[in-house]
Design a protein around this motif. Structure first.
Motif, PDB file in Angstrom:
ATOM      1  N   ASP A   1      17.704 -19.501  24.265  1.00 17.01           N
ATOM      2  CA  ASP A   1      18.338 -19.302  22.959  1.00 17.01           C
ATOM      3  C   ASP A   1      18.606 -17.822  22.684  1.00 17.01           C
ATOM      4  O   ASP A   1      19.671 -17.457  22.181  1.00 17.01           O
ATOM      5  N   ALA A   2      17.637 -16.980  23.005  1.00 14.03           N
ATOM      6  CA  ALA A   2      17.801 -15.538  22.769  1.00 14.03           C
ATOM      7  C   ALA A   2      18.934 -14.981  23.621  1.00 14.03           C
ATOM      8  O   ALA A   2      19.789 -14.234  23.131  1.00 14.03           O
ATOM      9  N   MET A   3      18.961 -15.355  24.901  1.00  7.55           N
ATOM     10  CA  MET A   3      20.039 -14.877  25.773  1.00  7.55           C
ATOM     11  C   MET A   3      21.388 -15.391  25.285  1.00  7.55           C
ATOM     12  O   MET A   3      22.378 -14.650  25.296  1.00  7.55           O
ATOM     13  N   ALA A   4      21.419 -16.644  24.842  1.00  9.41           N
ATOM     14  CA  ALA A   4      22.669 -17.225  24.342  1.00  9.41           C
ATOM     15  C   ALA A   4      23.181 -16.462  23.123  1.00  9.41           C
ATOM     16  O   ALA A   4      24.392 -16.307  22.943  1.00  9.41           O
ATOM     17  N   GLY A   5      22.264 -15.973  22.300  1.00 14.96           N
ATOM     18  CA  GLY A   5      22.661 -15.187  21.135  1.00 14.96           C
ATOM     19  C   GLY A   5      23.340 -13.885  21.523  1.00 14.96           C
ATOM     20  O   GLY A   5      24.321 -13.474  20.898  1.00 14.96           O
ATOM     21  N   PHE A   6      22.847 -13.231  22.558  1.00 15.54           N
ATOM     22  CA  PHE A   6      23.481 -12.008  23.042  1.00 15.54           C
ATOM     23  C   PHE A   6      24.831 -12.322  23.672  1.00 15.54           C
ATOM     24  O   PHE A   6      25.797 -11.585  23.483  1.00 15.54           O
ATOM     25  N   HIS A   7      24.896 -13.401  24.408  1.00 14.99           N
ATOM     26  CA  HIS A   7      26.150 -13.776  25.050  1.00 14.99           C
ATOM     27  C   HIS A   7      27.230 -14.108  24.017  1.00 14.99           C
ATOM     28  O   HIS A   7      28.392 -13.762  24.189  1.00 14.99           O
ATOM     29  N   ALA A   8      26.826 -14.742  22.923  1.00 12.84           N
ATOM     30  CA  ALA A   8      27.792 -15.169  21.904  1.00 12.84           C
ATOM     31  C   ALA A   8      28.061 -14.113  20.836  1.00 12.84           C
ATOM     32  O   ALA A   8      28.996 -14.255  20.064  1.00 12.84           O
ATOM     33  N   GLY A   9      27.241 -13.067  20.771  1.00 11.50           N
ATOM     34  CA  GLY A   9      27.426 -12.061  19.733  1.00 11.50           C
ATOM     35  C   GLY A   9      26.993 -12.548  18.369  1.00 11.50           C
ATOM     36  O   GLY A   9      27.662 -12.325  17.364  1.00 11.50           O
TER      37      GLY A   9
ATOM     38  N   HIS B   1      29.913  -8.370  22.463  1.00 16.00           N
ATOM     39  CA  HIS B   1      29.098  -9.465  21.910  1.00 16.00           C
ATOM     40  C   HIS B   1      27.620  -9.091  21.864  1.00 16.00           C
ATOM     41  O   HIS B   1      26.958  -9.285  20.837  1.00 16.00           O
ATOM     42  N   ALA B   2      27.105  -8.582  22.966  1.00 15.13           N
ATOM     43  CA  ALA B   2      25.683  -8.216  23.012  1.00 15.13           C
ATOM     44  C   ALA B   2      25.386  -7.084  22.040  1.00 15.13           C
ATOM     45  O   ALA B   2      24.340  -7.076  21.380  1.00 15.13           O
ATOM     46  N   HIS B   3      26.297  -6.149  21.934  1.00 12.16           N
ATOM     47  CA  HIS B   3      26.115  -5.013  21.018  1.00 12.16           C
ATOM     48  C   HIS B   3      26.083  -5.499  19.570  1.00 12.16           C
ATOM     49  O   HIS B   3      25.240  -5.058  18.774  1.00 12.16           O
ATOM     50  N   ILE B   4      26.997  -6.405  19.231  1.00 13.62           N
ATOM     51  CA  ILE B   4      27.020  -6.962  17.874  1.00 13.62           C
ATOM     52  C   ILE B   4      25.692  -7.642  17.583  1.00 13.62           C
ATOM     53  O   ILE B   4      25.086  -7.427  16.527  1.00 13.62           O
ATOM     54  N   ARG B   5      25.222  -8.452  18.524  1.00 19.65           N
ATOM     55  CA  ARG B   5      23.935  -9.138  18.339  1.00 19.65           C
ATOM     56  C   ARG B   5      22.808  -8.124  18.140  1.00 19.65           C
ATOM     57  O   ARG B   5      21.976  -8.253  17.261  1.00 19.65           O
ATOM     58  N   PHE B   6      22.789  -7.091  18.957  1.00 22.30           N
ATOM     59  CA  PHE B   6      21.743  -6.074  18.859  1.00 22.30           C
ATOM     60  C   PHE B   6      21.826  -5.313  17.542  1.00 22.30           C
ATOM     61  O   PHE B   6      20.822  -5.125  16.855  1.00 22.30           O
ATOM     62  N   ASP B   7      23.030  -4.875  17.162  1.00 18.75           N
ATOM     63  CA  ASP B   7      23.194  -4.133  15.904  1.00 18.75           C
ATOM     64  C   ASP B   7      22.828  -4.983  14.686  1.00 18.75           C
ATOM     65  O   ASP B   7      22.223  -4.482  13.747  1.00 18.75           O
ATOM     66  N   GLU B   8      23.184  -6.239  14.713  1.00 20.98           N
ATOM     67  CA  GLU B   8      22.940  -7.119  13.569  1.00 20.98           C
ATOM     68  C   GLU B   8      21.478  -7.498  13.416  1.00 20.98           C
ATOM     69  O   GLU B   8      20.974  -7.581  12.309  1.00 20.98           O
ATOM     70  N   MET B   9      20.803  -7.748  14.528  1.00 15.45           N
ATOM     71  CA  MET B   9      19.477  -8.344  14.445  1.00 15.45           C
ATOM     72  C   MET B   9      18.383  -7.562  15.155  1.00 15.45           C
ATOM     73  O   MET B   9      17.206  -7.869  15.003  1.00 15.45           O
ATOM     74  N   GLY B  10      18.769  -6.573  15.948  1.00 12.14           N
ATOM     75  CA  GLY B  10      17.767  -5.789  16.657  1.00 12.14           C
ATOM     76  C   GLY B  10      17.054  -6.587  17.722  1.00 12.14           C
ATOM     77  O   GLY B  10      17.470  -7.666  18.106  1.00 12.14           O
ATOM     78  N   LEU B  11      15.970  -6.027  18.198  1.00 13.95           N
ATOM     79  CA  LEU B  11      15.127  -6.687  19.187  1.00 13.95           C
ATOM     80  C   LEU B  11      13.693  -6.312  18.902  1.00 13.95           C
ATOM     81  O   LEU B  11      13.407  -5.182  18.506  1.00 13.95           O
ATOM     82  N   MET B  12      12.814  -7.247  19.116  1.00 14.13           N
ATOM     83  CA  MET B  12      11.394  -6.966  18.968  1.00 14.13           C
ATOM     84  C   MET B  12      11.011  -5.928  20.027  1.00 14.13           C
ATOM     85  O   MET B  12      11.409  -6.046  21.174  1.00 14.13           O
ATOM     86  N   GLN B  13      10.295  -4.917  19.610  1.00 11.88           N
ATOM     87  CA  GLN B  13       9.883  -3.900  20.563  1.00 11.88           C
ATOM     88  C   GLN B  13       8.403  -3.646  20.411  1.00 11.88           C
ATOM     89  O   GLN B  13       7.896  -3.573  19.293  1.00 11.88           O
ATOM     90  N   GLY B  14       7.730  -3.553  21.542  1.00 11.08           N
ATOM     91  CA  GLY B  14       6.302  -3.296  21.503  1.00 11.08           C
ATOM     92  C   GLY B  14       6.040  -1.873  21.047  1.00 11.08           C
ATOM     93  O   GLY B  14       6.439  -0.919  21.703  1.00 11.08           O
ATOM     94  N   ARG B  15       5.439  -1.727  19.886  1.00  8.27           N
ATOM     95  CA  ARG B  15       5.101  -0.405  19.357  1.00  8.27           C
ATOM     96  C   ARG B  15       3.671  -0.447  18.854  1.00  8.27           C
ATOM     97  O   ARG B  15       3.201  -1.471  18.383  1.00  8.27           O
ATOM     98  N   PRO B  16       3.003   0.682  18.912  1.00  8.42           N
ATOM     99  CA  PRO B  16       1.645   0.714  18.348  1.00  8.42           C
ATOM    100  C   PRO B  16       1.693   0.395  16.868  1.00  8.42           C
ATOM    101  O   PRO B  16       2.659   0.723  16.163  1.00  8.42           O
ATOM    102  N   LEU B  17       0.642  -0.227  16.363  1.00  4.22           N
ATOM    103  CA  LEU B  17       0.572  -0.636  14.963  1.00  4.22           C
ATOM    104  C   LEU B  17       0.790   0.539  14.022  1.00  4.22           C
ATOM    105  O   LEU B  17       1.449   0.410  12.996  1.00  4.22           O
ATOM    106  N   LYS B  18       0.304   1.722  14.387  1.00  3.39           N
ATOM    107  CA  LYS B  18       0.461   2.899  13.521  1.00  3.39           C
ATOM    108  C   LYS B  18       1.942   3.281  13.352  1.00  3.39           C
ATOM    109  O   LYS B  18       2.291   3.945  12.391  1.00  3.39           O
ATOM    110  N   ASP B  19       2.817   2.862  14.279  1.00  6.26           N
ATOM    111  CA  ASP B  19       4.235   3.181  14.198  1.00  6.26           C
ATOM    112  C   ASP B  19       5.040   2.176  13.395  1.00  6.26           C
ATOM    113  O   ASP B  19       6.220   2.375  13.160  1.00  6.26           O
ATOM    114  N   LEU B  20       4.410   1.090  12.977  1.00 11.23           N
ATOM    115  CA  LEU B  20       5.155   0.032  12.265  1.00 11.23           C
ATOM    116  C   LEU B  20       5.245   0.302  10.783  1.00 11.23           C
ATOM    117  O   LEU B  20       4.506   0.858  10.128  1.00 11.23           O
TER     118      LEU B  20
END
Length: 178
Positions: free
Chosen positions: A52-60, A159-178
């Motif tokens: 589903d996640a990959m399909a979202g990037f493919h479809a924008g 398409h992938a750029h639109i998906r990324f700009d609109e919704m972002g991506l979960m990124q592993g960050r230390p809790l202090k950075d959230l």
């Protein structure tokens, strides 16, 4: 959005790098960890989410469209990047059957290492065997194909750029950075 209206905020190489760091190294690698932990049905469920996640990037996909068209996006992605599968039945059996109802479907049955080498064979009742190791290899290949398409096809990049700009991506960050 037309190509003329598209204003990139990151290059396709940076986008793919972010996808590699987040989508692949976090999401896909978690699937492999669950597999090693012998959470086999959980792995199939996570694999459906990954498709589903990959399909979202493919479809924008955008915030406005993310809750509509899931069926179409999933099936189009499977048809293009996982053509050995019946997209309609994979959607029904995996995404709807297993993920949402925890049932086996009409077409596919889900198995793991005890059935290596039997991927796509049929059971005595006529169901098609989906062996987990083979299925994961196909999902990994689909990600690689999507990644290459984004790097080499401007429309796929948009398409992938639109998906990324609109919704972002979960990124592993230390809790202090959230």
């Amino acid at each position: 959005m037309s190509n003329e209206e598209f204003k990139p905020t990151i290059t396709k190489e940076v986008l793919v790098s972010v996808m590699d760091q987040s989508l692949f190294l976090m999401a896909y690698k978690d699937i492999e960890k669950a597999f090693k932990g012998e959470c086999y049905m959980g792995v199939f469920i996570l694999a459906s989410c990954f498709i589903d996640a990959m399909a979202g990037f493919h479809a924008g996909v955008t915030k406005q469209t993310c809750t509509r068209g899931n069926s179409r996006r999933f099936k189009e992605f499977v048809k293009k990047f996982m053509p050995l599968y019946d997209a309609e039945m994979l959607y029904e059996d995996l995404r709807n059957g297993l993920v949402h109802a925890y049932t086996s479907g009409k077409t596919y049955v889900f198995t793991h290492s005890n059935n290596a080498g039997f991927h796509f064979d049929k059971t005595q009742k006529g169901s098609i065997i989906l062996n987990l190791e083979d299925f994961l290899a196909h999902i990994r290949s689909a990600y690689s194909q999507l990644r290459n398409e984004i790097l080499n096809d401007h429309s796929a990049y948009i398409h992938a750029h639109i998906r990324f700009d609109e919704m972002g991506l979960m990124q592993g960050r230390p809790l202090k950075d959230l």
